[in-house]
Write an enzyme that holds these catalytic residues in place. Structure first.
Site, PDB file in Angstrom:
ATOM      1  N   TRP A   1      60.084   3.966  19.323  1.00 28.17           N
ATOM      2  CA  TRP A   1      59.196   4.774  18.512  1.00 28.17           C
ATOM      3  C   TRP A   1      59.708   4.482  17.305  1.00 28.17           C
ATOM      4  CZ3 TRP A   1      55.755   7.413  21.180  1.00 28.17           C
ATOM      5  CH2 TRP A   1      55.849   7.720  22.330  1.00 28.17           C
TER       6      TRP A   1
ATOM      7  N   ARG B   1      45.870  16.284  18.044  1.00 26.28           N
ATOM      8  CA  ARG B   1      45.059  15.633  19.263  1.00 26.28           C
ATOM      9  C   ARG B   1      44.464  17.088  19.684  1.00 26.28           C
ATOM     10  NH1 ARG B   1      48.643  11.843  22.848  1.00 26.28           N
ATOM     11  NH2 ARG B   1      48.857   9.977  21.608  1.00 26.28           N
TER      12      ARG B   1
ATOM     13  N   HIS C   1      29.321  32.758  20.752  1.00 25.30           N
ATOM     14  CA  HIS C   1      29.386  32.462  19.435  1.00 25.30           C
ATOM     15  C   HIS C   1      30.516  33.323  19.153  1.00 25.30           C
ATOM     16  CE1 HIS C   1      25.376  29.949  18.546  1.00 25.30           C
ATOM     17  NE2 HIS C   1      26.430  29.476  19.062  1.00 25.30           N
TER      18      HIS C   1
ATOM     19  N   CYS D   1      23.605  32.754  13.454  1.00 24.63           N
ATOM     20  CA  CYS D   1      22.734  31.877  13.870  1.00 24.63           C
ATOM     21  C   CYS D   1      20.964  32.928  14.223  1.00 24.63           C
ATOM     22  CB  CYS D   1      22.839  31.211  15.085  1.00 24.63           C
ATOM     23  SG  CYS D   1      23.100  32.283  16.706  1.00 24.63           S
TER      24      CYS D   1
ATOM     25  N   ALA E   1      54.991  -2.307  14.036  1.00 15.95           N
ATOM     26  CA  ALA E   1      55.553  -2.734  15.206  1.00 15.95           C
ATOM     27  C   ALA E   1      56.380  -4.037  14.595  1.00 15.95           C
ATOM     28  CB  ALA E   1      54.699  -3.294  16.044  1.00 15.95           C
TER      29      ALA E   1
ATOM     30  N   ALA F   1      42.214  -0.090  13.578  1.00 17.32           N
ATOM     31  CA  ALA F   1      41.981   0.454  12.185  1.00 17.32           C
ATOM     32  C   ALA F   1      41.368  -0.390  11.120  1.00 17.32           C
ATOM     33  CB  ALA F   1      43.565   0.631  11.857  1.00 17.32           C
TER      34      ALA F   1
ATOM     35  N   GLU G   1      30.392  35.398  16.818  1.00 21.12           N
ATOM     36  CA  GLU G   1      30.025  37.116  16.209  1.00 21.12           C
ATOM     37  C   GLU G   1      29.656  37.532  17.655  1.00 21.12           C
ATOM     38  OE1 GLU G   1      28.337  34.053  13.198  1.00 21.12           O
ATOM     39  OE2 GLU G   1      28.864  33.979  15.374  1.00 21.12           O
TER      40      GLU G   1
ATOM     41  N   SER H   1      56.869  -1.161  19.484  1.00 18.02           N
ATOM     42  CA  SER H   1      56.495   0.053  18.584  1.00 18.02           C
ATOM     43  C   SER H   1      57.193   1.426  18.609  1.00 18.02           C
ATOM     44  CB  SER H   1      55.288   0.233  17.831  1.00 18.02           C
ATOM     45  OG  SER H   1      54.588   0.567  19.074  1.00 18.02           O
TER      46      SER H   1
END
Length: 318
Positions: A166, A180, A45, A70, A158, A253, A47, A164
């Site tokens: 870019w 990501r 952790h 914790c 697209a 989506a 800490e 699509s």
């Protein structure tokens, strides 16, 4: 606290199933003695890391952390409350109380009972945002889900042919890779897998090892190297994922939006008009414009080179 939040935020996407906590230890002169962030995989952790770095200098110092230390012992490591008491820390400043029922206020109570000065609430809003995925999983039993969309000005993803690549420019694509790096898992649908064979990795110098696990939304056969979700609701079984990034096409989506499982939208808008083309989202169950209002709030907006990023969050009660 700002430095503790920065450390914790940098660890987002690496610490699940544990929270991405940040911690600093400050001496009597106000200078930072040691720093820590939850290690990859959740242990040690934050800490524990900071206290190990501080050593004897921790005695009489102040520990600043984004989450209550914790108070439960684990086979993976000692309770941070025990380590703090052993170190001689004189004061603890915590941004948030731990919602985990194994600690939930008991860590701070133990510290107070032992004579350690305790303050709670400093930097709460910033810390809550930095650990939003873990906190939401504690509350709802699923990861925080972010939907990424790259659109033209007129809302197309697209051409009619499906081309699509870019839509957005290099700066927007680099930002996607940074996002990501701060997610535990990234998901697409089978259509995207078959059309693009996406790597879904992180291609930023120094962050290549931060590539998230890959998941596929499909009722078809399993694919080697991919974790399978048969339906959006399968996110409730992802107990070791704090932050999930959905990068699929329109069908994926639509499925997540229709199930009301999207908490955040990253909308990358390119300065192009496609005209006839593929829509970003299909029917999600709304039959009146009035039902669409009040569901989303704009949280951020900025230019990324030639493109524009808009960030929206789902408004949920409580």
């Amino acid at each position: 606290m700002a430095e503790a939040v920065r450390l914790g935020s940098a660890a987002q996407g690496t610490t699940a199933p544990n929270p991405n906590v940040g911690c600093v230890i400050v001496g009597a002169d106000g200078a930072i003695i040691a720093r820590g962030a939850t290690a990859p995989g959740g242990r040690p952790h934050a800490e524990a890391i900071a206290l190990a770095e501080a050593g004897e200098r921790a005695r009489g110092a102040t520990l600043v952390t984004t989450l209550e230390p914790c108070n439960h012992r684990s086979q993976r490591g000692p309770a941070c409350t025990d380590l703090i008491l052993e170190s001689g820390i004189a004061r603890v400043i915590a941004a948030l109380e731990d919602p985990d029922p194994r600690t939930h206020g008991e860590g701070l109570a133990r510290l107070r009972a032992a004579g350690v000065a305790v303050e709670l609430g400093t930097g709460a809003e910033e810390s809550r945002e930095s650990m939003a995925g873990w906190l939401l999983r504690q509350k709802l039993g699923r990861p925080r889900i972010t939907l990424k969309l790259a659109l033209s000005i007129d809302g197309k993803i697209a051409l009619p042919s499906g081309e699509s690549k870019w839509i957005t420019g290099e700066d927007a694509r680099a930002h996607v890779h940074l996002e990501r790096a701060h997610h535990d898992m990234i998901l697409v649908g089978r259509g995207t897998l078959q059309a693009d064979s996406p790597r879904l990795d992180v291609r930023l110098p120094g962050l290549e090892e931060r590539s998230p696990r890959r998941a596929l939304l499909s009722r078809g056969e399993a694919v080697a190297g991919w974790e399978m979700l048969r339906a959006p609701e399968d996110v409730f079984r992802l107990h070791d994922v704090n932050d999930l990034l959905v990068e699929g096409g329109s069908a994926t989506a639509t499925a997540f939006l229709a199930a009301d499982l999207v908490d955040r939208i990253l909308l990358y808008r390119a300065p192009i008009i496609i005209g006839e083309g593929r829509q970003s989202v299909g029917y999600i169950g709304l039959d009146a414009i009035g039902d669409a209002h009040g569901r989303w709030v704009a949280r951020d907006g900025r230019s990324l080179g030639i493109d524009r990023l808009e960030v929206y969050e789902r408004v949920r009660e409580g």
